[in-house]
Design an enzyme around this catalytic site. Structure first.
Site, short mmCIF file in Angstrom:
data_model
loop_
_atom_site.label_atom_id
_atom_site.label_comp_id
_atom_site.label_asym_id
_atom_site.label_seq_id
_atom_site.Cartn_x
_atom_site.Cartn_y
_atom_site.Cartn_z
N ASP A 53 -34.94 16.89 -49.42
CA ASP A 53 -34.89 17.32 -50.79
C ASP A 53 -35.58 16.41 -51.70
O ASP A 53 -35.40 15.38 -52.56
CB ASP A 53 -33.25 16.84 -51.37
CG ASP A 53 -32.24 17.78 -50.77
OD1 ASP A 53 -32.40 19.00 -50.86
OD2 ASP A 53 -31.44 17.20 -49.85
N LEU A 55 -32.55 19.92 -40.25
CA LEU A 55 -31.16 19.81 -40.33
C LEU A 55 -30.70 20.03 -41.79
O LEU A 55 -31.21 19.57 -42.87
CB LEU A 55 -30.48 18.54 -39.94
CG LEU A 55 -30.72 18.24 -38.45
CD1 LEU A 55 -30.01 16.94 -37.88
CD2 LEU A 55 -30.42 19.35 -37.62
N GLN A 104 -35.64 16.45 -55.60
CA GLN A 104 -34.38 15.69 -56.00
C GLN A 104 -34.80 14.15 -55.80
O GLN A 104 -34.45 13.28 -56.53
CB GLN A 104 -33.28 15.99 -55.12
CG GLN A 104 -31.96 14.92 -55.21
CD GLN A 104 -30.98 15.33 -53.98
OE1 GLN A 104 -30.20 16.22 -54.50
NE2 GLN A 104 -31.08 14.65 -52.96
N HIS A 134 -27.81 12.96 -41.82
CA HIS A 134 -27.05 12.12 -42.81
C HIS A 134 -26.76 10.98 -41.87
O HIS A 134 -27.01 9.79 -42.50
CB HIS A 134 -25.84 12.54 -43.11
CG HIS A 134 -25.53 13.75 -44.10
ND1 HIS A 134 -25.23 15.15 -43.51
CD2 HIS A 134 -25.93 14.03 -45.42
CE1 HIS A 134 -25.49 15.86 -44.55
NE2 HIS A 134 -25.81 15.27 -45.56
#
EC number: 6.3.2.1
Lengths: 273, 273
Positions: free
Chosen positions: B147, B181, B150, B34
């Protein structure tokens, strides 16, 4: 007035707009009802974009997609006379992808009346308007109250999608004899027009009963059904503004609706009280 | 850095932004993956908004919605250290209406792999991101390639909804031992970590085979499956960038994906070649 044929042309036009932008989405075959929406937008905004698109995804199989009236030249003229800044004629192949996300209209709001009789119709309406709103990014978009359930569903979508625009509801425009204007009126033969008047007369009957303090929904609906004979009636309904059936008219929170066939032509009308 | 708790606060913050706006949507439990998204957004934009929202509509019944890791204080600190301008902690009751339109992810893109195993998951992802994109109106939004499906579905939605933003795909961040991660890594016990490495090792194996000119998908998948033993594997897949299965790796147009359970923890990994 500019004629826009592709999305890139609309984006370019939009980028150059200064001040506010009003948007009037239509399926063409414009009549005085549409004209009133365009004029209202022109009054309230610095720029007005009208779209003319017989949106395939809001027609069910067997409905009148192919024979829906089309009049590109006349429509363009009307837009110009009403003061629109641009008319957008989208291409369905550009509007829709081969494999793309779908939108399902709010379940409860779309489960009754038009939604029940035309399953998937409001999904198609939401789907195309979501695209239009994102392409055009209007400050205000104009919808007639004649499509009462559509108007309510669009307001719901704009709110729940957190779209940054105002939906402006506009009054129903009628012929002098009361008939609510509709592009589908052009399907009516001369001998059918007097039958078509039964819809607005049933609405007028309801209005008069309410003025005479009759608020009982069953009684009002019975009187309306009488007015509508011998038409094939899809529904006569009295609902609140959330489209939930109510037993008694609540002034300021009620819509009275009718849908019926005149020959093969399906017409709707309503009254907000 | 501002902490925003309501949509009206976000709208107010957004109105006062000058220059470009980057958006990093997350479910919190932030890790270096992130952080890399946030830092990239800070680099590329004048303002960066991070959302932290464990979005209920993208979890299936029986999935880990309730136990999904939450760490509001730590997450806020990480956003601040990475240079974010604001963090948005939405309230699910404000994000979702009682009766609202749903979004269905593109059917073909979402019918395989994660979409097949987690039916409805991508619908929830599209649903929440459509809202976020409309509220925040970012110029760019940042998503990890981990992802992969996605990311592809979101790119499809943005394109087909004609949303005015750029989706920026970001590289997978890994531990020094190769483990991709994931917030769900925190579920792993010490004894499970070495099993978790089997996913990245299978990916590395595929990478090495391709470097050695082995492009046959069946052979690569067989070698990967061997690496993954004795894990319970959900899938090992080799697809093109449209998520269609392919028989031979097409360099520049292929994604190799794996999903497997380590104990009760479901992990995914992939490689774009």
């Amino acid at each position: 007035m500019q004629i826009l044929k592709s999305i890139s042309e609309v984006l370019e036009f939009r980028k150059n707009c200064t001040g506010s932008v009003g948007f009037v989405p239509t399926m063409g075959a414009l009549h005085a009802g549409h004209a009133s929406l365009i004029k209202k937008s022109v009054e309230q905004n610095d720029n007005t974009i009208v779209s003319i698109f017989v949106n395939p995804t809001q027609f069910l199989p067997g409905e009148d997609l192919d024979k829906y009236p089309r009049n590109e030249v006349g429509d363009t003229k009307i837009c110009e006379l009403c003061g629109a800044s641009a008319v957008f004629f989208p291409d369905a192949n550009e509007m829709y992808g081969k494999d793309e996300p779908l939108i399902l209209a709010p379940k409860e709001l779309s489960s009754s009346l038009e939604g029940a009789l035309r399953p998937g119709h409001f999904d198609g309406v939401c789907r195309v308007l979501n695209k239009f709103f994102n392409i055009i990014r209007p400050d205000r978009a104009y919808f007639g109250k004649k499509d009462a359930q559509q108007l309510t569903i669009i307001q719901n979508m704009v709110k729940n999608f957190f779209m940054n625009l105002e939906i402006v509801p506009c009054e129903i425009v009628r012929e002098s004899d009361g008939l609510a204007l509709s592009s589908r009126n052009s399907y009516l033969g001369d001998d059918e027009l007097c039958y078509a008047l039964k819809l607005s007369r049933s609405i007028m009957k309801a209005s008069n009963l309410i003025k005479a303090n009759e608020l009982n929904a069953l009684k009002i609906k019975a009187a309306m059904s009488e007015c509508l004979e011998p038409l094939k009636v899809d529904y006569v309904a009295i609902v609140n503004r959330n489209f939930e059936p109510i037993e008694n008219v609540e002034l300021g929170n009620t819509i009275i609706l009718v849908a019926a066939y005149v020959g093969k032509t399906r017409l709707i009308d309503n009254l907000w009280v």
